[in-house]
Design a protein around this motif. Structure first.
Motif, mmCIF file in Angstrom:
data_model
loop_
_atom_site.group_PDB
_atom_site.id
_atom_site.type_symbol
_atom_site.label_atom_id
_atom_site.label_comp_id
_atom_site.label_asym_id
_atom_site.label_seq_id
_atom_site.Cartn_x
_atom_site.Cartn_y
_atom_site.Cartn_z
ATOM 1 N N VAL A 85 -5.424 2.526 0.933
ATOM 2 C CA VAL A 85 -4.858 3.993 0.774
ATOM 3 C C VAL A 85 -4.691 4.725 2.089
ATOM 4 C CG1 VAL A 85 -7.160 5.253 0.310
ATOM 5 C CG2 VAL A 85 -4.868 5.918 -0.770
ATOM 6 N N GLU A 86 -5.463 4.455 3.161
ATOM 7 C CA GLU A 86 -5.440 5.266 4.292
ATOM 8 C C GLU A 86 -4.385 4.783 5.013
ATOM 9 O OE1 GLU A 86 -7.573 7.419 5.362
ATOM 10 O OE2 GLU A 86 -8.916 7.055 3.839
ATOM 11 N N TYR A 87 -3.401 3.671 4.576
ATOM 12 C CA TYR A 87 -2.220 3.293 5.403
ATOM 13 C C TYR A 87 -0.900 3.883 4.784
ATOM 14 C CZ TYR A 87 -5.509 0.162 7.980
ATOM 15 O OH TYR A 87 -6.690 -0.282 8.724
ATOM 16 N N SER A 88 -1.086 4.748 3.757
ATOM 17 C CA SER A 88 -0.081 5.220 3.016
ATOM 18 C C SER A 88 1.005 5.676 4.212
ATOM 19 C CB SER A 88 -0.170 6.116 1.901
ATOM 20 O OG SER A 88 -0.788 7.338 2.612
ATOM 21 N N THR A 89 2.340 5.747 3.994
ATOM 22 C CA THR A 89 3.131 6.227 4.912
ATOM 23 C C THR A 89 3.132 7.703 5.456
ATOM 24 O OG1 THR A 89 4.681 4.618 4.099
ATOM 25 C CG2 THR A 89 5.643 5.970 5.729
ATOM 26 N N LYS A 90 2.624 8.567 4.076
ATOM 27 C CA LYS A 90 2.592 9.931 4.331
ATOM 28 C C LYS A 90 1.286 10.139 5.260
ATOM 29 C CE LYS A 90 1.082 14.182 1.756
ATOM 30 N NZ LYS A 90 0.797 14.656 0.656
ATOM 31 N N ARG A 91 0.448 9.643 5.310
ATOM 32 C CA ARG A 91 -0.977 9.591 6.275
ATOM 33 C C ARG A 91 -0.522 9.210 7.672
ATOM 34 N NH1 ARG A 91 -6.546 8.763 3.076
ATOM 35 N NH2 ARG A 91 -5.825 9.546 0.879
ATOM 36 N N LEU A 92 0.281 7.996 7.501
ATOM 37 C CA LEU A 92 0.710 7.529 8.842
ATOM 38 C C LEU A 92 1.584 8.334 9.874
ATOM 39 C CD1 LEU A 92 1.527 3.887 8.210
ATOM 40 C CD2 LEU A 92 -0.389 4.563 9.287
ATOM 41 N N TRP A 115 8.205 -2.507 10.462
ATOM 42 C CA TRP A 115 7.504 -1.395 9.666
ATOM 43 C C TRP A 115 7.482 0.090 10.500
ATOM 44 C CZ3 TRP A 115 5.514 -0.317 5.208
ATOM 45 C CH2 TRP A 115 5.140 -1.055 4.434
ATOM 46 N N GLY A 116 7.494 -0.239 11.828
ATOM 47 C CA GLY A 116 8.001 1.118 12.540
ATOM 48 C C GLY A 116 9.243 1.702 12.142
ATOM 49 N N ALA A 117 10.161 0.873 11.586
ATOM 50 C CA ALA A 117 11.478 1.557 11.435
ATOM 51 C C ALA A 117 11.239 2.440 10.138
ATOM 52 C CB ALA A 117 12.427 0.331 11.193
ATOM 53 N N TYR A 118 10.558 1.738 9.014
ATOM 54 C CA TYR A 118 10.175 2.169 7.817
ATOM 55 C C TYR A 118 9.580 3.667 8.093
ATOM 56 C CZ TYR A 118 8.596 2.861 3.018
ATOM 57 O OH TYR A 118 8.603 3.486 1.722
ATOM 58 N N ALA A 119 8.515 3.425 9.004
ATOM 59 C CA ALA A 119 7.578 4.680 9.266
ATOM 60 C C ALA A 119 8.383 5.682 9.873
ATOM 61 C CB ALA A 119 6.283 4.267 10.067
ATOM 62 N N VAL A 120 9.056 5.526 10.935
ATOM 63 C CA VAL A 120 9.949 6.757 11.496
ATOM 64 C C VAL A 120 10.964 7.323 10.528
ATOM 65 C CG1 VAL A 120 9.536 5.840 13.740
ATOM 66 C CG2 VAL A 120 11.569 5.208 12.528
ATOM 67 N N SER A 121 11.567 6.462 9.621
ATOM 68 C CA SER A 121 12.440 6.899 8.671
ATOM 69 C C SER A 121 11.925 7.947 7.691
ATOM 70 C CB SER A 121 13.116 5.622 7.964
ATOM 71 O OG SER A 121 13.672 4.897 8.934
ATOM 72 N N ARG A 122 10.510 7.505 7.294
ATOM 73 C CA ARG A 122 9.868 8.441 6.275
ATOM 74 C C ARG A 122 9.459 9.593 6.953
ATOM 75 N NH1 ARG A 122 12.318 5.775 3.090
ATOM 76 N NH2 ARG A 122 11.402 5.253 1.128
ATOM 77 N N PHE A 123 9.079 9.523 8.452
ATOM 78 C CA PHE A 123 8.640 10.704 9.272
ATOM 79 C C PHE A 123 9.877 11.740 9.089
ATOM 80 C CE2 PHE A 123 8.106 13.245 13.178
ATOM 81 C CZ PHE A 123 6.950 13.359 13.099
ATOM 82 N N ALA A 124 11.219 11.183 9.058
ATOM 83 C CA ALA A 124 12.276 12.081 9.111
ATOM 84 C C ALA A 124 12.260 12.812 7.695
ATOM 85 C CB ALA A 124 13.557 11.224 9.228
ATOM 86 N N LEU A 125 11.665 12.318 6.603
ATOM 87 C CA LEU A 125 11.541 12.949 5.272
ATOM 88 C C LEU A 125 10.408 13.762 5.206
ATOM 89 C CD1 LEU A 125 12.701 10.125 2.910
ATOM 90 C CD2 LEU A 125 14.098 11.864 3.978
ATOM 91 N N TYR A 249 0.842 3.559 -3.497
ATOM 92 C CA TYR A 249 0.512 4.854 -2.835
ATOM 93 C C TYR A 249 1.536 5.520 -2.479
ATOM 94 C CZ TYR A 249 -4.001 2.432 -3.309
ATOM 95 O OH TYR A 249 -5.100 1.496 -3.364
ATOM 96 N N ARG A 250 2.482 4.780 -1.707
ATOM 97 C CA ARG A 250 3.719 5.647 -1.244
ATOM 98 C C ARG A 250 4.459 5.954 -2.169
ATOM 99 N NH1 ARG A 250 6.557 1.047 1.087
ATOM 100 N NH2 ARG A 250 5.024 -0.380 0.779
ATOM 101 N N HIS A 251 4.752 5.272 -3.236
ATOM 102 C CA HIS A 251 5.643 5.541 -4.358
ATOM 103 C C HIS A 251 5.138 6.964 -5.025
ATOM 104 C CE1 HIS A 251 8.263 5.691 -7.883
ATOM 105 N NE2 HIS A 251 7.281 5.739 -8.507
ATOM 106 N N GLU A 252 3.821 7.081 -5.367
ATOM 107 C CA GLU A 252 3.347 7.935 -5.728
ATOM 108 C C GLU A 252 3.199 9.193 -4.937
ATOM 109 O OE1 GLU A 252 -0.116 6.060 -8.820
ATOM 110 O OE2 GLU A 252 -0.775 6.774 -6.672
#
Length: 338
Positions: A85-92, A115-125, A249-252
């Motif tokens: 759970v500590e690795y959810s994208t919101k927390r990253l 995975w970094g591409a996914y993380a920075v894309s979510r950072f943009a959200l 976790y990410r979805h929720e």
């Protein structure tokens, strides 16, 4: 053998406001001016670390950028919590924002691979106002979904992704750690290997890994680079594999936050991929364009997934030039409005 000099880099370990310790490289250009020199925050994927950007750091600094490259959570010198759970994208993303806060940087260019591409894309959200521009490598943008689809279901729909279902299982940690060198050779194969092997076969377990032979000619790393990665991941694979255990976790989190599927309308976005990378398809790229108004995509012919190494000079130059062109456009637009 290609040799890259990583000496002289400024390595830091800091506790962030999120109460997690991160190791990162923080390299400033000679004429750095706080608040004026653009910062590139580079985010690696799986299984990688700050070292994945070794061919880009110094050239980008030489071009006048401040380059910040963390070991992401679970990797290298950064904290390695056991709970997925500590690795959810919101927390990253909160950690990435905290790195910018620590450095007193209001906005940065975020660049991510795998995975970094996914993380920075979510950072943009999650943190849309903290970006100057966004660069996504190898993994195209996918919007948040209203419906949860498990990793195992995805693996059934797309059998080539069944390795993700294997990584999601806790047993994969010990099995991969016991066959680490072979695993890294399999993961870091070039797009035209002489020894054919489908990564989806990893789901069958350690007996498959134990029988695999991957010659040096089939991987994108030289012997020193492979030795470096072996040393990094001898620290353990649980943290890196935990990224594959976060789908629910990410979805929720995204559903609760009602995240928009659309990136900020004025955000410049560059997507670069290799034409021989099986993680990227034309349909996924076409879909991404629907959610990113200013998306530009650039194909690297005959290159695979590890484009930071396979096409290192092209990647370095393309991204730097794209960012410099954006700066010129911004200055011209400002003059028009004077």
């Amino acid at each position: 053998m290609n040799y890259i000099d990583t000496s002289g880099l400024n390595h830091r370990i800091e506790e962030l406001s999120t109460h997690r310790k991160y190791h990162f490289v923080d390299q400033k250009p000679a004429h750095y001016k706080h608040g004026r020199t653009p910062t590139l925050l580079c985010v690696h994927g799986f299984p990688d670390c700050w070292y994945g950007w070794r061919y880009q750091i110094k050239p980008w600094v030489h071009r006048g950028f401040r380059v910040v490259v963390p070991d992401m959570l679970g990797y290298g010198g950064t904290d390695k919590p056991k709970d997925p759970v500590e690795y959810s994208t919101k927390r990253l993303c909160a950690d990435l924002a905290a790195i910018l806060d620590l450095l007193e940087i209001k906005k940065a260019v975020l660049i991510g691979h795998d995975w970094g591409a996914y993380a920075v894309s979510r950072f943009a959200l999650w943190h849309p106002d903290r970006l100057l521009a966004l660069v996504i490598l190898s993994v195209p943008y996918s919007p948040p979904s209203l419906e949860y689809i498990s990793v195992k279901t995805i693996a059934k729909i797309a059998p080539n992704l069944s390795y993700q279902a294997y990584f999601e299982e806790q047993r994969s940690t010990q099995e991969i750690e016991s066959n680490l060198n072979t695993f890294l050779r399999v993961i870091y194969r070039n797009p035209n290997p002489t020894q054919r092997f489908k990564i989806s076969q990893l789901y069958k377990g350690p007996e498959v890994l134990a029988k695999i032979y991957v010659p040096d000619s089939d991987i994108v790393l030289n012997s020193e680079e492979l030795k470096f990665y072996n040393k990094i991941f001898e620290q353990g694979m649980n943290g890196p594999l935990n990224y594959y255990r976060t789908s629910l976790y990410r979805h929720e989190e995204e559903l609760a936050a009602k995240l928009s599927p659309n990136l900020r309308q004025d955000l410049p976005v560059l997507f670069i991929w290799g034409t021989k990378d099986t993680t990227t398809t034309s349909s996924l790229i076409h879909k991404a364009h629907k959610f990113i108004p200013r998306l530009q995509d650039f194909a690297l012919e005959e290159k695979g997934h590890w484009i930071l190494v396979e096409a290192r000079d092209v990647i370095t130059e393309k991204i730097a030039q794209w960012l410099e062109d954006l700066a010129i456009e911004a200055r011209m637009a400002a003059k028009v409005h004077l």
